[in-house]
Design a protein around this motif. Structure first.
Motif, PDB file in Angstrom:
ATOM      1  N   ASN A 175     -46.297   1.248 -23.419  1.00 30.52           N
ATOM      2  CA  ASN A 175     -46.559   1.063 -22.001  1.00 30.52           C
ATOM      3  C   ASN A 175     -46.955  -0.370 -21.674  1.00 30.52           C
ATOM      4  OD1 ASN A 175     -46.080   3.556 -20.499  1.00 30.52           O
ATOM      5  ND2 ASN A 175     -47.467   4.429 -22.029  1.00 30.52           N
ATOM      6  N   ILE A 176     -47.613  -1.007 -22.616  1.00 28.23           N
ATOM      7  CA  ILE A 176     -47.918  -2.430 -22.417  1.00 28.23           C
ATOM      8  C   ILE A 176     -46.597  -3.204 -22.313  1.00 28.23           C
ATOM      9  CG2 ILE A 176     -48.910  -4.497 -23.477  1.00 28.23           C
ATOM     10  CD1 ILE A 176     -51.047  -2.694 -24.717  1.00 28.23           C
ATOM     11  N   GLN A 177     -45.679  -2.858 -23.203  1.00 30.85           N
ATOM     12  CA  GLN A 177     -44.381  -3.535 -23.176  1.00 30.85           C
ATOM     13  C   GLN A 177     -43.668  -3.288 -21.850  1.00 30.85           C
ATOM     14  OE1 GLN A 177     -43.525  -5.627 -25.364  1.00 30.85           O
ATOM     15  NE2 GLN A 177     -41.393  -6.047 -24.886  1.00 30.85           N
ATOM     16  N   LYS A 178     -43.821  -2.098 -21.329  1.00 33.01           N
ATOM     17  CA  LYS A 178     -43.178  -1.803 -20.044  1.00 33.01           C
ATOM     18  C   LYS A 178     -43.755  -2.691 -18.954  1.00 33.01           C
ATOM     19  CE  LYS A 178     -42.692   3.161 -20.849  1.00 33.01           C
ATOM     20  NZ  LYS A 178     -43.125   4.436 -20.283  1.00 33.01           N
ATOM     21  N   VAL A 179     -45.067  -2.893 -19.010  1.00 43.11           N
ATOM     22  CA  VAL A 179     -45.697  -3.732 -17.985  1.00 43.11           C
ATOM     23  C   VAL A 179     -45.155  -5.157 -18.069  1.00 43.11           C
ATOM     24  CG1 VAL A 179     -47.871  -4.756 -17.208  1.00 43.11           C
ATOM     25  CG2 VAL A 179     -47.784  -2.348 -17.889  1.00 43.11           C
ATOM     26  N   ILE A 180     -45.032  -5.660 -19.293  1.00 41.53           N
ATOM     27  CA  ILE A 180     -44.532  -7.022 -19.450  1.00 41.53           C
ATOM     28  C   ILE A 180     -43.111  -7.150 -18.911  1.00 41.53           C
ATOM     29  CG2 ILE A 180     -43.822  -8.730 -21.180  1.00 41.53           C
ATOM     30  CD1 ILE A 180     -46.196  -7.948 -22.824  1.00 41.53           C
ATOM     31  N   LEU A 181     -42.292  -6.188 -19.246  1.00 43.91           N
ATOM     32  CA  LEU A 181     -40.918  -6.233 -18.755  1.00 43.91           C
ATOM     33  C   LEU A 181     -40.871  -6.131 -17.237  1.00 43.91           C
ATOM     34  CD1 LEU A 181     -39.306  -4.124 -21.521  1.00 43.91           C
ATOM     35  CD2 LEU A 181     -38.512  -6.387 -20.801  1.00 43.91           C
ATOM     36  N   ALA A 182     -41.697  -5.242 -16.714  1.00 40.27           N
ATOM     37  CA  ALA A 182     -41.729  -5.078 -15.260  1.00 40.27           C
ATOM     38  C   ALA A 182     -42.057  -6.408 -14.613  1.00 40.27           C
ATOM     39  CB  ALA A 182     -42.775  -4.031 -14.892  1.00 40.27           C
ATOM     40  N   ARG A 183     -43.039  -7.092 -15.197  1.00 39.18           N
ATOM     41  CA  ARG A 183     -43.468  -8.372 -14.657  1.00 39.18           C
ATOM     42  C   ARG A 183     -42.329  -9.385 -14.647  1.00 39.18           C
ATOM     43  NH1 ARG A 183     -48.080 -10.499 -18.109  1.00 39.18           N
ATOM     44  NH2 ARG A 183     -46.561 -11.409 -19.507  1.00 39.18           N
TER      45      ARG A 183
END
Ligand SMILES: Nc1ncnc2c1ncn2[C@@H]1O[C@H](COP(=O)(O)OP(=O)(O)OP(=O)(O)O)[C@@H](O)[C@H]1O
Ligand SMILES: Nc1ncnc2c1ncn2[C@@H]1O[C@H](COP(=O)(O)OP(=O)(O)OP(=O)(O)O)[C@@H](O)[C@H]1O
Ligand SMILES: [Mg+2]
Ligand SMILES: [Mg+2]
Lengths: 517, 356, 311, 349
Positions: free
Chosen positions: A420-428
């Motif tokens: 989920n951290i990775q998802k946040v980074i990608l979203a950003r």
């Protein structure tokens, strides 16, 4: 032949529950680990896998439930207690001391009187390295190693200390396919000697190939199991379908990594790297005259075994690292002297693979991490004053869009699961309207559906004209979405070649330094 | 700064403040109990001692005013530390920055006073104090920003150097030829900072309160403040996000030590009116723990500094009346801090319990 | 040579520098251990003054320098228990507790001294100097460097011992890991709290020993605030050597020598204001810092409390 | 007690309605001053400046039968809270530190209370402020004579913990006194170090260095630091193997001496304080300053058993000539002038 099922479980988790504010990470979990069995643990990002094995390894204290080792009730106050019971763990995020050497990391926490047995340990390390078919320099300082190399060290350590149970939390996320294959062989051999193995991965094929038994977690609960007998009797396709259904619930989309590849790349050259050189302190150069050029909307894959200069290349391109010589051009203008911020302003984006080290600020909320690269910009700040509502609103939208599993956008990002951290980074990064994006292992740690969505998103953006550099150790991903691919080996980048089916073999050879195919 | 509170709702902020006010009381009581036991073993009556301490530190009008006066420079130093510490910069050199700012202000004040009106005078002195404090941290700032050199060492050393250097300035350049002891000219009582509400409390207190509240909101509400916090929490992420580390580092040092210089300006222009060679009130290091305990929250910082000033002002008076050396005040402050640390632990534990 | 630049004068300058430097070696070594384990011990000054007082009382009571030093070391260790309980076990802020320890110890020792000794100012037993054969015969340098109380040489042995522990033993590895990545230490089966407890107690012991040395060998008696900020200098020296503990000897003795140098400069009649001369030791540290201290390294988990479930 | 410590005897008026006899305190019926307060920066039992100030104030109060409030250990920071509290209670305030010379008159003016300050002669203000300043250079001159007549090596050490004017005055007087006996006497001078007045360890170190350089008499000035000097002297033999002797200042350390205390330049503030209080009562306070000097007996050289009678006789004679004005001891306060009087190491043979 006696099946593993009939033996006393090596380790048993009974009724394990663990709650975090707003999240039930594990809810009444029962899990048996049997000797001679590889137990694959599957589940989407945030399903509670790492929490569960954190409890088994003594890192996390459960709110309820008990652990039995060989039938005996135990209480793990700390990882030491678990290690003493022969439970060795490879954690999802590297837990090595960056300032110590590989050897000293392996010796850490091992009781052995006053003097450290470094000689004995070196020998043992070499044995295990040979077993895994990896090269590990015992005197290398861990902080100087690439993440993939660190993962190898962690595996060695877990093999060393885990006499009864071996827990592997996404051990292959940073390994090359060959490396993963070697690991699988080693695991097989260990299991045949009676070890119980927990194997967590997001790669379904790996889980099914290696696992004797599969358990699937969703939202903290066990939602399904595939028993060894089913594994043997049922057809692979059927199992795959069944397991996917368990992982993601009703709406299951098959997620092989074939992303519809677009064709429309223009002839307009956007990005050019010319003879870029970065001298390291080592004997060989970190980047040795790297050159390539990219057209608008093109995706260039960069393959290679971790630690061959991919990270440095990404940093040089993004402005986080200085070049010693050479030129980087965007739209015909030199940018190698520009700061990170200036390059960001020009549309150069970098999705780092070091999600905890530099990608996020752990104690800050998800919302603030989402605007991390836009601090001070409208509409999130107005006349330099923070607009909390705008930030939260924006964050909520992205969280929804990228399916980040979290109670709300104000949770500290360090409390999210790795994926989920990775998802946040990608979203950003994807939300920034970029021109040139450098991805460094963007799908690492993502569950297959999310990984698929991400790859699709990257392809889609390329189609809309974004030029992309896609660094990955997953050849299948590269083949799936890249137009061309080049291989990094010891700081040198090979000539990019067009991606065509069956190219994997050729790339594999380049990655290990052989020039002939 | 526990930093989900960046985006906290007003409600939870309120509970936080009230909770920290309660935790501020427990340590005071703890320190008084243990300090009382110590007094008893030394043959003094603790009730008399603490009665006097509270009376002179808080209740009597004279003592209360002194407490408020004492708070002004502490608040300003705290304002600076509330910038540096969350940004990961260990400015432990506020004593040197304070003394250097004070010396220059003390030299300049009496020269200027006859020629300008009060407003111009004080504004100039404040700006100069701030600037000198900032300049005194320039060396650590540059060493840190360009060479990554440990600022704990450099700022501490610059305090030692500053103490000598300020003494030198007073002895060689800024001395008042009228006196035999090396000291600057005196800023006449009439030229000191205006006092408020017909008390002795000068407007420095307001300057201090405004500064601390401004810093509070700057750190929590502005882009600049968030940048500083990011630098403090994860410098690598700050680099990754494209923040300009060198200018940020210089800004942190400048603001943080500027406030220490301003604190000195306020004290010199408000209370002392003069600086002697070898002057060193050494209050900077005392503020450090208070700022940490308050978790950089303005309301808590103000409360802690007030408690601290009561202990100091009241404690000195009480020691004298109980005929015990006023080293007792040091002991009391030490105890207070230890109990505050304990209180913080208990608060943390209870809030964890609440969550689960 | 009969003049003032006599050999005995020079060796006295050197000897003075050494004696000023030894407590800094002890305390700096202690601080280095704490820091490596992730505990920034700003209570060092308090542990030193406590050790100074304990050493003083012990030295007087037993009429023995050695027993005094041991009492001082124990006092320092007892004071460090505050830090163990509050910072290591209860995760209180290290800076807060450190400064509290310093203030409290300064206050308590001054109170006790005032109540018990202020009318008599008793002096501690005379120290027994031991000249190291051969080395102390080296002209000029020998007598100043190699004719001291045994506890001065012990400082060097301690440093070598700690250096060996850090480099070659399990507890050494654990200490370094506790400072750099405590979660990794626990993951490997170590115990962060235990490791930091050992480190902080060692710091207290060494700082107390150093404080006692100041009184028993340096000053000859206790006066309030006798450690005079040496604890803070020791913190600085520990940071200056960046974990390479052997260099503490060099740094501490250089600092001590620069104090002697201020005396020598004055006696040589260098005609500059005394304040400039007295700045010298501190300017020297900044220069050393600039020349050798680039790329400053501090343990990543320094001053951070450890909580296993909180990454 | 001394009946007159004034430096300007002509200015001393006689109170008309209260004829004061110093030996009959009970007779002070109309006294205005009922309570005095003394503020000192460090511990009132330091065998030095603070103790002399506090003890003198107590003695003066006892003599006049009035109350005294002692506030010691106040440090050199912001003392206005203490000043104000004491100004409310006491009728007369003695601010016994040069660092208090600005704050004390200000608070005194605020409360309309007379204050005494030190080392600031031109702050005189009728009814409110007067100064008491010592001329210790005269006493130190005698100490210099004593040292020069006692030394075997011809080398004297001067160790100071700082360079305030009164220290400088003594260092200069000492040097001049010593040179008056033997112009070739070597004077080694050192300020201890950056850590100032309480640095007993630094004092010990510097003293030993001077002894190693040949000094066998040490003239030491420094509060807490002077104990470190004493301890160094007790531990270290002179270069000739004999005893090193110590000359102290301000206080009297006889009770803690182990046979090395040669003398001390004693300062006694009692006379000055008594005169001040009387002047306050008489309404004449603030019209003159008060001095400590050989003449009024408030500066004196301590006689110890280590001083040979013959030497003491000579010293008494010199003292007489200072008192009668035939010998004038220069009073220097500037550090540079002190340094100029001292020997340089390079001057060695
Ligand atoms: N320390 C913590 N504080 C709060 N919430 C936590 C904490 N650790 C984990 N969580 C939450 O618990 C849930 C389970 O997390 P966990 O790390 O076990 O997931 P996972 O299955 O390993 O996911 P991934 O595949 O992404 O690694 C997540 O929602 C996560 O946000
Ligand atoms: N504080 C310092 N400042 C600058 N350089 C230093 C410092 N400390 C150590 N060095 C340099 O680092 C190198 C290694 O230091 P050190 O001698 O401590 O290494 P070591 O391997 O621990 O010791 P040894 O090999 O002697 O047992 C030295 O060559 C020295 O030049
Ligand atoms: Mg996980
Ligand atoms: Mg070496």
């Amino acid at each position: 032949m006696v099946t593993a099922t009939e033996l006393t479980p090596t380790a048993e988790l009974i009724g394990i529950t663990k709650k975090y504010p707003g999240v039930v990470a594990n809810s009444d979990i029962h899990l048996s680990l049997r000797p001679g069995e590889v137990h694959s643990l599957l589940g989407e990002n945030g399903a509670g896998k790492s929490t569960l094995i954190g409890i088994l390894s003594g890192m996390i204290q459960p709110d309820a439930g008990e652990i039995r080792i060989s039938g005996e009730l135990v209480r793990f106050e700390s990882p030491r207690d678990a290690l003493e019971r022969g439970i060795g763990t490879v954690y999802q995020h590297s837990l090595l001391v960056p300032t110590l050497t590989v050897l000293d990391n392996l010796l850490l926490g091992v009781d052995q009187g006053w003097k450290l047995g470094r000689e004995v340990a070196t020998t043992r390390l070499q044995e295990l390295a040979t077993l895994l078919d990896v090269e590990i320099d015992p005197s290398a300082v861990v902080g100087d190693l690439a993440l993939g190399q660190r993962q190898q060290v962690e595996i060695v350590r877990a093999l060393w200390r885990g006499e009864g149970v071996l827990i592997l939390d996404e051990p292959t996320s940073m390994l090359t396919p060959q490396g993963a294959e070697k690991l699988a062989q080693v695991v097989r051999r260990l299991v045949s000697k009676g070890l119980a193995v927990v194997f967590i991965t997001h790669k379904l094929n790996e889980a099914l190939d290696l696992g004797d038994r599969v358990t699937v977690l969703r939202r903290g609960k066990i939602v399904g199991e595939v028993s060894p007998s089913d594994m043997l009797s049922k057809d692979r396709k059927a199992i795959t379908k069944e397991v996917l259904q368990m992982i993601f619930g009703e709406s299951t989309k098959a997620s092989n990594t074939t992303v519809a590849k677009h064709v429309a790349k223009s002839d307009e050259q956007v990005f050019r790297v010319d003879q870029v050189l970065v001298a390291g302190s080592e004997l060989h150069l970190v980047l040795d005259k790297v050159s390539f050029a990219l057209n608008r909307g093109e995706i260039l894959g960069i393959a290679g075994i971790d630690g061959n200069g991919q990270k440095e290349l990404a940093e040089v391109l993004s402005g986080q690292r200085k070049v010693d010589s050479g030129e980087i051009q965007l739209d015909g203008k030199s940018i190698q002297l520009l700061s990170t911020a200036a390059r960001q302003a020009l549309g150069v984006r970098y999705v780092t693979d070091d999600r905890l080290g530099e990608g996020t600020v752990g104690p800050l909320s998800i919302a603030l991490n989402i605007v991390l690269k836009r601090v001070g910009e409208a509409p999130f700040w107005q006349r330099s004053w923070i607009k909390n509502n705008a930030i939260r609103e924006f964050a909520r939208v992205l969280i929804k869009q990228h399916d980040v599993r979290t109670p709300n956008e104000l949770v500290a990002i360090s409390n999210l699961s790795g994926g989920n951290i990775q998802k946040v980074i990608l979203a950003r990064e994807l939300a920034l309207n970029p021109r040139v994006v450098i991805y460094n292992k963007p799908t690492y740690g993502l569950d297959s559906r999310t990984a698929y969505v991400v790859l699709a998103r990257i392809a889609e953006q390329a189609e809309s004209g974004v030029t992309t550099i896609f660094i990955s150790t997953e050849l299948s991903e590269i083949v799936a979405i890249c137009h061309r691919v080049a291989v990094m080996y010891r700081g040198q980048l090979s000539e990019p070649i067009d991606v065509r089916p069956g190219i994997e073999l050729q790339l594999g050879a380049l990655m290990t330094g052989s020039t002939t195919v | 700064m526990t930093n989900t509170d960046q985006l906290q709702t007003a409600e939870s902020r309120f509970t936080r403040i009230s909770r920290s006010t309660i935790t501020a009381m427990i340590p005071v009581i703890g320190a008084i109990v243990i300090g009382g036991l110590l007094l008893m073993t030394l043959g003094r009556n603790p009730f008399v001692f603490f009665g006097n301490m509270i009376d002179h530190g808080l209740i009597s009008s004279l003592g209360r005013q002194e407490t408020l006066i004492r708070m002004a420079p502490l608040l300003l130093i705290a304002s600076g530390l509330m910038i540096a510490f969350p940004a990961g910069i260990w400015n432990l050199g506020t004593d040197g920055q304070f003394v250097m700012g004070g010396v220059v202000v003390a030299a300049l004040g009496p020269e200027m006073a006859p020629h300008v009106n009060g407003f111009v005078l004080f504004l100039t002195l404040f700006v100069v104090g701030f600037a000198v404090g900032a300049i005194w941290s320039l060396v650590p700032a540059i060493l840190k920003a360009w060479y990554g050199i440990n600022e704990i060492i450099s700022t501490l050393m610059l305090t030692f150097i500053g103490l000598r250097f300020s003494a030198l300035l007073v002895k060689e350049y800024f001395f008042d030829p009228e006196t035999t002891v090396p000291q600057t000219r005196v800023l006449a009582v009439a030229d000191r900072l205006p006092r408020m509400f017909s008390s002795r409390v000068h407007i420095g207190l307001v300057v201090g309160l405004v500064a601390i509240i401004a810093v509070h909101f700057m750190m929590r509400k502005t882009a600049f403040g968030l940048r500083l916090q990011i630098v403090g929490m994860n410098p690598k992420a700050a680099v990754h996000a494209g923040m300009k580390m060198k200018p940020l580092t210089i800004a942190i040092f400048t603001l943080s030590s500027g406030f220490a210089g301003l604190a000195a300006a306020v004290n010199v222009a408000g209370v002392d009116g003069v600086v002697r060679a070898e002057w060193n009130p050494a209050i900077g290091l005392l503020v450090v723990p208070l700022v940490f305990l308050a978790r950089f929250h303005a309301a808590s910082v103000i409360a802690f500094i007030a408690a601290f000033a009561v202990f100091q002002v009241g404690g000195e008076s009480a020691s004298r009346k109980s005929d015990i050396p006023n080293f007792m005040v040091l002991v009391m402050v030490g105890l207070l801090l230890i109990f505050m640390a304990l209180g913080e632990y208990m608060q943390l534990r209870s809030s964890r319990k609440h969550q689960s | 040579m009969n003049g003032l630049f006599s050999e005995i004068f020079i060796s006295s300058l050197i000897s003075g520098g050494v004696i000023a430097g030894i407590p800094l070696i002890y305390a700096g070594l202690g601080e280095a251990i704490s820091e490596r384990a992730g505990v920034l011990n700003v209570g060092l000054e308090g542990m030193m003054i406590g050790g100074a007082y304990g050493g003083f009382v012990g030295g007087l009571s037993f009429n023995s320098t050695w027993l005094g030093l041991i009492c001082g070391a124990l006092t320092g260790m007892i004071i460090s228990l505050f830090m163990v309980v509050l910072c290591v076990r209860l995760n209180s802020n290290q800076i807060v507790v450190g400064i509290a320890i310093t203030l409290g110890a300064e206050g308590v020792t001054a109170l006790l001294h005032g109540a018990i000794y202020a009318d008599t100012y008793p002096r501690v037993p005379t120290v027994q100097q031991v000249a190291i054969p051969l080395l102390s015969d080296i002209p000029i340098l020998g007598p100043g460097l190699f004719n001291h109380h045994l506890s001065a040489y012990l400082a060097v042995i301690f440093v070598l011992f700690v250096s060996w522990v850090l480099k070659s033993t399990g507890i050494g590895l654990s200490i370094k890991a506790a400072g750099d990545q405590p979660h990794a230490l626990e993951a490997a089966g170590g115990d962060v709290h235990r490791t930091r407890t050992i480190a902080v107690l060692s710091t207290g012991l060494l700082a107390g020993f150093g404080g006692a040395f100041i009184v028993l060998v340096g000053a000859g008696l206790f006066v309030p605030f006798v450690t005079n900020g040496k604890g803070f200098i020791a913190i600085v020296l520990a940071m200056l050597v960046r974990g390479r503990v052997k260099w503490i000897i060099v740094a501490a003795v250089l600092f001590g020598m620069s104090l002697s140098l201020t005396t020598a400069l004055q006696l040589a009649g260098i005609d500059i204001p005394i304040d400039l001369v007295l700045m010298l030791p501190f300017v020297l540290i900044i220069i050393v810092l600039f020349v050798f201290g680039r790329r400053s390294y501090l343990p990543a988990a320094l001053a951070l409390p450890y909580d296993r479930e909180q990454h | 007690g001394s009946s007159s410590t004034t430096t300007d005897t002509a200015a001393a008026p006689v109170a008309t309605d209260a004829p004061v006899a110093t030996d009959a305190p009970v007779a002070v019926v109309e006294a205005i001053v009922k309570t005095i307060a003394v503020l000192a920066p460090e511990a009132g039992n330091d065998f030095g400046w603070n103790q002399q100030g506090v003890d003198s104030a107590k003695a003066a109060a006892a003599e006049l039968g009035i109350e005294v409030i002692v506030a010691d250990n106040l440090g050199y920071g912001d003392i206005t809270p203490n000043l104000r509290e004491l100004a409310e209670k006491a009728d007369f305030i003695i601010a016994h530190a040069s660092g208090y010379n600005t704050a004390a008159p200000e608070v005194g003016a605020e409360f309309n209370k007379p204050v005494a300050i030190v080392d600031t002669p031109n702050a005189l203000k009728a009814g409110l402020v007067a100064d008491y300043t010592a001329s210790p250079n005269e006493g130190a001159y005698l100490a210099g004579v004593l040292a020069a007549k006692t030394t075997r090596s011809g080398t004297l050490g001067v160790v100071v913990s700082g360079e305030p004017p009164s220290w400088n005055s003594q260092s200069g007087g000492f040097a001049d006194g010593a040179k008056s006996v033997n112009p070739k006497v070597k004077l080694l001078y050192s300020v201890i170090g950056p850590a100032a007045y309480a640095d007993a360890e630094g004092a010990n170190r510097v003293t030993k260095t001077l002894i190693a350089a040949g000094a066998d008499v040490i003239f030491g000035q420094g509060d807490g630091a002077s104990f470190g000097m004493l301890s160094a002297i007790e531990e270290t033999p002179a270069t000739d193997g004999g005893k090193v002797l110590f000359i102290d200042v301000i206080g009297n350390k006889t009770s803690i001496d182990k046979g090395h205390l040669l003398s001390s330049v004693l300062w006694d503030f009692k006379g000055a304080f008594v005169d001040m209080i009387k002047d306050v009562n008489a309404g004449t306070y603030g019209t003159r300053n008060y001095g400590l000097n050989l003449k009024n007996g408030s500066i004196a050289l301590l006689k110890t058993a280590l001083i040979k009678d013959a030497v003491w006789t000579e010293i008494e004679a010199i003292k007489a000539s200072i008192i009668d004005g035939s010998l004038v001891v220069e009073n220097i306060t500037d550090a540079a002038d002190v340094h100029a009087r001292m020997s340089k190491v390079t001057q060695g043979k």
